[in-house]
Structure formats: C-alpha cells, structure tokens
Design an enzyme around this catalytic site. Structure first.
Site, PDB file in Angstrom:
ATOM      1  N   GLY A   1      21.925  55.886  24.957  1.00 25.57           N
ATOM      2  CA  GLY A   1      20.625  56.243  24.404  1.00 25.57           C
ATOM      3  C   GLY A   1      19.598  55.164  24.668  1.00 25.57           C
ATOM      4  O   GLY A   1      19.926  54.068  25.115  1.00 25.57           O
TER       5      GLY A   1
ATOM      6  N   HIS B   1      28.522  53.736  32.363  1.00 27.32           N
ATOM      7  CA  HIS B   1      28.640  55.195  32.233  1.00 27.32           C
ATOM      8  C   HIS B   1      29.864  55.737  32.976  1.00 27.32           C
ATOM      9  O   HIS B   1      29.783  56.049  34.161  1.00 27.32           O
ATOM     10  CB  HIS B   1      27.378  55.865  32.775  1.00 27.32           C
TER      11      HIS B   1
ATOM     12  N   ASN C   1      22.760  51.896  33.081  1.00 28.06           N
ATOM     13  CA  ASN C   1      21.373  52.092  32.677  1.00 28.06           C
ATOM     14  C   ASN C   1      21.193  51.413  31.335  1.00 28.06           C
ATOM     15  O   ASN C   1      21.283  52.046  30.292  1.00 28.06           O
ATOM     16  CB  ASN C   1      21.028  53.573  32.586  1.00 28.06           C
TER      17      ASN C   1
ATOM     18  N   GLY D   1      18.995  47.978  29.279  1.00 30.60           N
ATOM     19  CA  GLY D   1      18.115  46.824  29.289  1.00 30.60           C
ATOM     20  C   GLY D   1      18.445  45.831  28.200  1.00 30.60           C
ATOM     21  O   GLY D   1      17.831  44.770  28.112  1.00 30.60           O
TER      22      GLY D   1
ATOM     23  N   GLY E   1      16.080  52.615  23.787  1.00 28.95           N
ATOM     24  CA  GLY E   1      15.532  51.791  22.732  1.00 28.95           C
ATOM     25  C   GLY E   1      16.301  50.511  22.475  1.00 28.95           C
ATOM     26  O   GLY E   1      17.258  50.165  23.173  1.00 28.95           O
TER      27      GLY E   1
ATOM     28  N   GLU F   1      31.084  58.616  32.739  1.00 25.74           N
ATOM     29  CA  GLU F   1      30.952  60.048  33.039  1.00 25.74           C
ATOM     30  C   GLU F   1      30.186  60.300  34.330  1.00 25.74           C
ATOM     31  O   GLU F   1      30.257  61.395  34.875  1.00 25.74           O
ATOM     32  CB  GLU F   1      30.242  60.760  31.875  1.00 25.74           C
TER      33      GLU F   1
ATOM     34  N   CYS G   1      27.511  52.543  26.509  1.00 22.20           N
ATOM     35  CA  CYS G   1      26.128  52.112  26.650  1.00 22.20           C
ATOM     36  C   CYS G   1      25.525  51.724  25.298  1.00 22.20           C
ATOM     37  O   CYS G   1      25.889  50.702  24.730  1.00 22.20           O
ATOM     38  CB  CYS G   1      25.324  53.187  27.374  1.00 22.20           C
TER      39      CYS G   1
ATOM     40  N   SER H   1      18.340  58.173  28.249  1.00 22.43           N
ATOM     41  CA  SER H   1      18.236  56.720  28.091  1.00 22.43           C
ATOM     42  C   SER H   1      16.994  56.156  28.774  1.00 22.43           C
ATOM     43  O   SER H   1      16.600  55.020  28.505  1.00 22.43           O
ATOM     44  CB  SER H   1      19.482  56.032  28.665  1.00 22.43           C
TER      45      SER H   1
END
Length: 379
Positions: free
Chosen positions: A235, A353, A305, A307, A237, A355, A263, A54
């Site tokens: 992931g 997340h 994580n 944006g 982008g 995990e 995510c 990511s």
C-alpha cells in the site's frame, strides 16, 4: 479539466520542487497534476505499474525509453483504475502491437484523466532523482502552463509523501471474498492496504479462500471470518501513520495466528515488533532488484515498489514483545531490510512483491511458505 493529447503536440512542462525543469509534449490527459517524483526501472509490465495502488500520489518516471509498445488490454490491470498521479516517458509508442491490445496507452491515460509528459530526457531526470532524492513534482500542459516561478510555487505548496496516510484512500470500502481455486484448504483474512489483484489470486491458486477486508478493519473483523492465517498487503503512504493496522497486527501476533505481510505489510510488522521506519532517498521501484533470502542463501531477482523501509539490525537477533525476530531478506544493492521473521511463532514478511504478475517469479515460493505455516499450525 483534462483533455486527450492523441494526435497533437501540446507543450508540457515538468517542474521539480528544487527548481529543475524539463520540457516536452503532453502525453495522456492535458492539465496539471502533482505528486512525488519516483522512477521505475521495469522494462515490462507498465500496465501493472500504473494500476498498482501503492503508486497513489506518485508521478512515475519510466527509465525504459520506449513505453506503450503493447498497448492496453483488459486482463493485466492490478486494480480497477490507474493510481499514478502522473506519468513521464521518453519515447511513447506511435502504434501498439500486441494481439491482446484493445487501445493505446495514450488513450487510456487520457480516459482516466492521468496527466503525463513525453519527449523528456528520462535518463537525466532519473540521475537527478538518484542524486537529490525523490521529491515533489508537477506536470503542466495546455492552459495549465504558466510562468516557471508560478509553477514552482504550486509544486512547493503540494503535500509531501512523508507523513501521508493513504492506505484507506485506495483500499476496498467493503469486504469481499476471492474463492479458492479447486479444493478449499484454508481461509485467510487479508487486510487491504492497497492490495493488488494478483495477490489473492496467488493464494487462491494454493487452495486459499481469501476474505479481503478494508484498511480500517479491526481485530474483531479479522477473526470474524475464522481465519487460518492473516495477510497484510502492500500500500501507499508513510508507515509511521498506520497506527490502526499496527494495532491489528499486534493483536494477531498476540494470538499466534500464522501471519504474512508484503511491502507495506512488512513495514507494519516492523512497527508492531518495535522497530522504526524511515524514508529512503529515492526508493526501490522496478522488477530487477537483487535480494538474498538469508534463510537459504539464495539470491532472487525481485519486483519492488517502496519508498520507506524498516530500521532493524541486519546481523543480530532482536528480542521483541512477541519473541525473537531477525532480518530474513536483505537487498544486495544497498543493504536495505527486505524481510523479517519471528523465530518463536509463525509470522514473516517481505518488503517486495512475490505476486509480481509481470515477473520475475523468483519469490513465488513465499506463498508456499505461508501455506506451510498454516499446515503446521493446523497439525
């Protein structure tokens, strides 16, 4: 062309797209790199951060002042390589100390060609990004250092993160299977948009055989493995570019197959339901973000994580083409949507997340929630 900085004090320059400049020493490889400047507040787990797909095309600023203390081992990477495009630290460890350490972080960054910078005021840099927002950045060292105006022009010519379609660049090119640990109970098709290695492991621990499929997988590819459930991973982008995965998810929702996303997968679910997405000012990155699970009222400390976020109403149930939906989780720092769930069929997602190999593990129960959906559907 990059070279190692180990044992040297090669000057380096960090240039932000708004013209702010920080000077320090090269760390890792010598050369130049570009990306989106973001900061991570995690005090541990730098190996997991570096190898998280990511972070593709992002230059990560570590807010923790001391980085590299435990070196690098061969057990903790979340993927087969480092994905960050650059790395910024204040005080790198001179000598790592950990019984699992195999080499220094500096050497690992150099070996993988990751250009970094050390000796900068990461607190001032983080405050700048919080005030001005995440932005393009360049790190230059060795022969790449030039006139400040020339370096700034290079940074301003670099691609933006908004509008970037990156999932297929980091995802597996060929399907593979992670077998269940112990007795096999379910089969899950996992669409890899930048999946971390710990994610299928967490499912395997619960008796799930995970078929990891490329980001370009079609609905036919998903159902070819005869899944009991479908998973969409994290992931990199802009989710606004992910029309293919959105279409596949809508096909899964139409068939009412148990579905779980994390995510990027949360943003894909948001789009599949008809919600928009938007870019956060500086995002959430680290392992200490407070989130409330509105279904239980419990507050969890979670690893993030991202944006981008989903634009969905926080306090009302929404009608969608696939039934009623509501926001199930919310960030207590800024009220950002951190989870969605459908009320009329077995589908949910979270923006963070669960995990998280480096911790915290407050949200690991979400994999059990996914198992419960598949058990109910089978029953």
């Amino acid at each position: 062309m990059t070279t190692s900085t180990r044992g040297t004090k090669v000057p380096a320059v960090l240039v932000l797209e708004d013209g702010r400049i920080f000077r320090g020493r090269a760390y890792g490889a010598v050369g130049e790199t570009f990306g989106e400047a973001v900061f991570s507040t995690g005090m541990t787990g730098y190996q997991e951060t570096l190898t998280d797909p990511s972070y593709h095309r992002q230059v990560v600023v570590m807010t923790a002042p001391h980085v590299g203390n435990t070196g690098v081992n061969d057990e903790d990477p979340e993927s087969g390589r480092i994905w960050v495009s650059g790395y910024v630290v204040r005080d790198p460890a001179r000598v790592p100390s950990n019984w699992r350490s195999r080499r220094t972080l500096d050497d690992e960054l150099a070996a993988q060609g990751v250009v970094g910078i050390s000796g900068v005021d990461t607190r001032a840099l983080t405050r700048h990004l919080r005030e001005r927002g995440a932005m393009r950045v360049g790190i230059f060292s060795g022969e790449a250092v030039a006139d400040d105006a020339a370096l700034l022009a290079k940074v301003q010519a670099a691609p933006q993160m908004k509008g970037a379609d990156l999932a297929a660049e980091v995802a597996t090119k060929e399907p593979y299977v992670v077998p269940a640990i112990g007795e096999k109970k379910f089969t899950v098709a996992a669409v890899d948009l930048g999946i971390k290695g710990m994610t299928p492991h967490r499912m395997a621990e619960r008796g799930i055989e995970v078929h990891v499929l490329p980001a370009t997988a079609t609905a036919e590819d998903v159902y070819a493995v005869n899944p009991d459930g479908v998973f969409f991973s994290n992931g990199p982008g802009d989710p606004a570019t992910a029309d293919g995965p959105v279409s596949v998810m809508q096909a899964v929702l139409a068939r009412r197959t148990p579905l779980f996303g994390i995510c990027f997968g949360n943003q894909i679910l948001g789009r599949a339901l008809g919600f928009g997405t938007y870019k956060l000012k500086y995002g959430h990155r680290g392992i200490n973000q407070p989130v409330q699970d509105r279904t239980t009222g419990k507050v969890e400390v979670t690893a993030h994580n991202h944006g981008f976020a989903v634009d969905a109403p926080l306090d009302t149930v929404s009608d969608t083409p696939f039934g009623r939906a509501e926001v199930s989780h919310v960030c207590l720092n800024d009220d950002v949507v951190e989870g969605l769930q459908l009320l009329d069929q077995p589908a949910f997602s979270v923006q963070y997340h669960p995990e998280a190999a480096a911790g915290p593990h407050d949200a690991a129960y979400l994999f059990d929630r996914f198992v419960s959906l598949m058990e109910a559907e089978r029953a």
